[in-house]
Design an enzyme around this catalytic site. Structure first.
Site, PDB file in Angstrom:
ATOM      1  N   PHE A  31      -6.060  -7.840   0.194  1.00 54.61           N
ATOM      2  CA  PHE A  31      -5.457  -8.272  -1.657  1.00 54.61           C
ATOM      3  C   PHE A  31      -4.928  -7.454  -2.075  1.00 54.61           C
ATOM      4  O   PHE A  31      -3.671  -7.193  -2.562  1.00 54.61           O
ATOM      5  CB  PHE A  31      -6.189  -9.308  -2.956  1.00 54.61           C
ATOM      6  CG  PHE A  31      -7.425  -7.635  -2.979  1.00 54.61           C
ATOM      7  CD1 PHE A  31      -7.199  -7.951  -4.808  1.00 54.61           C
ATOM      8  CD2 PHE A  31      -8.352  -7.564  -2.804  1.00 54.61           C
ATOM      9  CE1 PHE A  31      -8.069  -6.565  -5.577  1.00 54.61           C
ATOM     10  CE2 PHE A  31     -10.057  -6.774  -2.718  1.00 54.61           C
ATOM     11  CZ  PHE A  31      -9.346  -6.478  -4.631  1.00 54.61           C
ATOM     12  N   LYS A  32      -5.572  -6.103  -1.862  1.00 53.26           N
ATOM     13  CA  LYS A  32      -5.002  -4.306  -2.451  1.00 53.26           C
ATOM     14  C   LYS A  32      -4.232  -4.713  -2.035  1.00 53.26           C
ATOM     15  O   LYS A  32      -3.058  -3.099  -2.305  1.00 53.26           O
ATOM     16  CB  LYS A  32      -6.166  -3.272  -2.337  1.00 53.26           C
ATOM     17  CG  LYS A  32      -7.356  -3.777  -2.996  1.00 53.26           C
ATOM     18  CD  LYS A  32      -9.171  -2.792  -2.671  1.00 53.26           C
ATOM     19  CE  LYS A  32      -9.606  -3.418  -3.107  1.00 53.26           C
ATOM     20  NZ  LYS A  32     -10.645  -3.024  -2.822  1.00 53.26           N
ATOM     21  N   ASP A  33      -3.388  -5.108  -0.775  1.00 54.99           N
ATOM     22  CA  ASP A  33      -1.822  -4.604  -0.551  1.00 54.99           C
ATOM     23  C   ASP A  33      -1.158  -4.936  -1.487  1.00 54.99           C
ATOM     24  O   ASP A  33       0.068  -4.316  -1.910  1.00 54.99           O
ATOM     25  CB  ASP A  33      -1.252  -5.892   0.502  1.00 54.99           C
ATOM     26  CG  ASP A  33      -1.771  -4.915   1.724  1.00 54.99           C
ATOM     27  OD1 ASP A  33      -1.814  -3.937   1.893  1.00 54.99           O
ATOM     28  OD2 ASP A  33      -2.105  -6.294   2.834  1.00 54.99           O
TER      29      ASP A  33
ATOM     30  N   ALA B 114      -1.506  -1.856  -4.474  1.00 57.78           N
ATOM     31  CA  ALA B 114      -0.783  -0.757  -3.784  1.00 57.78           C
ATOM     32  C   ALA B 114       0.791  -0.347  -3.289  1.00 57.78           C
ATOM     33  O   ALA B 114       0.986   0.639  -3.772  1.00 57.78           O
ATOM     34  CB  ALA B 114      -1.350  -0.691  -2.157  1.00 57.78           C
TER      35      ALA B 114
ATOM     36  N   THR C 176      -9.355  -0.694   0.075  1.00 62.10           N
ATOM     37  CA  THR C 176      -8.252   0.452  -1.206  1.00 62.10           C
ATOM     38  C   THR C 176      -7.736   1.076  -0.952  1.00 62.10           C
ATOM     39  O   THR C 176      -6.367   1.149  -0.203  1.00 62.10           O
ATOM     40  CB  THR C 176      -9.241   0.452  -1.848  1.00 62.10           C
ATOM     41  OG1 THR C 176     -10.101  -0.574  -2.811  1.00 62.10           O
ATOM     42  CG2 THR C 176      -8.235   2.063  -3.214  1.00 62.10           C
TER      43      THR C 176
END
Length: 439
Positions: free
Chosen positions: A112-114, A117, A145
């Site tokens: 999900f951190k794509d 980021a 992360t």
């Protein structure tokens, strides 16, 4: 149309300390160790939220990011930012009656951190502009992360990323996603736990000597540019969710509590989510707080859902700010649950016959959602599946007793050559490393 009053961002430690968007993003953390928050949260028109079911993910993004950043960015920049971020889908998948998985693992690093980021790297490159000084992005990671930020910033000119991760506490595949890239990405293997990595990063931001010599910033969820865009997939999911007249609850597997904070931000912007569930592993300081105990940071405990192994969640002050310091309202609208490794593994096994494979973090979210819905009728629920199960294949394969087929994007990382710099967990050693970067 530009509003007369430009949005400022205040520190959670001192609301009187306010800065511009550029300073909030480029510095990451306030000088008093507080997190930045927008001084105003725009409320979206009800008609817009109702119309989102007919809009694409990007169209929703243009409207929401426009509402938040139109005072600082042009319409063209907002479109570029959203187009760069939303290059992949976040589908809702029905797991059982009234229970849906929001799959957030369809981006480049399958986590999900794509979303955050990619948004952060693009916005930072816009705001850094023609600055001659190189920006050093410091990132503490317990897993996803690091890979998301490394891949999001890979090759971005004028930016160098330094990732701190706890030795032996990150899944092998996650580790390969940020230790094999090279270029402007450096990985530091810290002899300690995630909280040690996070402390080192915060100490660096608050060290006057380092900040005179280097332009340091963060791409953890403490940075608003990483945190705010995560609200987009809550709005998108809500727009696609079959509600059938029922109330809506989102269950969020939580470690540093940025993800659930972004959901609450969406709610504050007008999204009619009735409740949130904060689901954790045995690192349960926030569930304990939500059950009436004082907030008390504790040393983190290793678990099979390692990305949530956080004993002192850095986004907790942001959650308090979102509820304007109202503990009663916070505890009323957010319910907390925690689960052991054996419960997590059993959930992976129990859901497989339904035709769905959970990763350990999604399993914790699923359990939290089920427990909430057992005690509260009349809800349709969404749990966040934050990473592809292949990223934690040792745990998932052991739980299911079968091999997983890795997506090609994941398998490719295993062919790279790992390069890390081992350091202890003392600030002196980390500071020495950073001082060695001064031209």
């Amino acid at each position: 149309m530009k509003k007369s009053k430009i949005m400022k961002y205040f520190s959670t430690n001192n609301p009187a300390h306010k800065v511009s968007l550029a300073e909030a993003v480029i510095k990451g953390l306030a000088p008093d160790n507080g997190l930045y928050m927008p001084e105003r949260i725009p409320v979206l028109p009800v008609e817009l939220i109702e119309k989102m079911s007919e809009m694409t993910f990007r169209e929703i993004g243009y409207a929401v990011i426009g509402a938040l950043f139109s005072e600082d960015l042009s319409e063209k920049q907002i479109h570029e930012l959203v187009d760069h971020t939303l290059t992949f889908d976040a589908p809702l998948v029905k797991v059982e009656e009234d229970v849906y998985s929001l799959e957030l693992f369809h981006g480049p690093t399958l986590a999900f951190k794509d979303f955050g980021a990619r948004f952060c790297s693009k916005l930072m490159s816009m705001l850094v502009g023609e600055r001659s000084q190189k920006v050093r992005v410091l990132v503490a990671t317990s897993g996803d992360t690091g890979s998301a930020v490394a891949n999001g910033f890979l090759g971005v000119e004028g930016v160098e990323v330094i990732i701190l991760f706890p030795k032996g506490k990150v899944s092998p595949l996650q580790e390969m996603q940020f230790t094999t890239l090279g270029q402007n990405i450096t990985a530091l293997e810290v002899d300690g736990v995630f909280d040690d990595c996070q402390t080192l990063v915060k100490q660096a931001f608050l060290d006057p000597e380092l900040n005179q010599k280097l332009l340091l910033t963060s791409a953890n969820s403490i940075n608003i540019a990483r945190w705010i865009p995560q609200c987009l997939y809550y709005l998108y999911a809500y727009s696609r969710l079959p509600k059938n007249g029922k109330k809506v609850v989102f269950a969020v597997p939580s470690g540093n509590f940025g993800n659930i904070g972004a959901g609450i931000l969406a709610q504050r912007m007008g999204l009619p989510i009735d409740h949130f569930v904060a689901a954790t592993n045995v690192n349960k300081v926030v569930p304990e707080y939500l059950h009436g105990f004082p907030f008390q940071a504790k040393p983190s405990v290793p678990t099979v859902s390692n990305s949530m192994d956080v004993g002192n969640p850095s986004n907790f002050p942001r959650l308090q700010a979102l509820y304007s310091g109202d503990e009663r309202l916070f505890r009323e609208k957010v319910k907390g649950y925690f689960y052991t490794d054996s419960q997590t593994v059993e959930a992976i096994r129990a859901v497989k016959p339904k035709g769905y494979i959970l990763d350990p973090h999604g399993a914790v979210g699923y359990l939290g959602l089920k427990d909430f819905m057992e005690s509260n009728s009349g809800y349709v629920g969404v749990f966040l599946e934050t990473a592809h199960p292949g990223k934690f294949r040792d745990v998932v394969e052991e739980a299911l007793g079968e091999k997983l087929v890795l997506p090609e994007r994941l398998a490719a990382f295993l062919k790279g050559e790992k390069k890390v710099f081992p350091i202890g967990n003392s600030f002196g050693e980390f500071k020495g490393f950073l001082e060695g970067l001064v031209p």
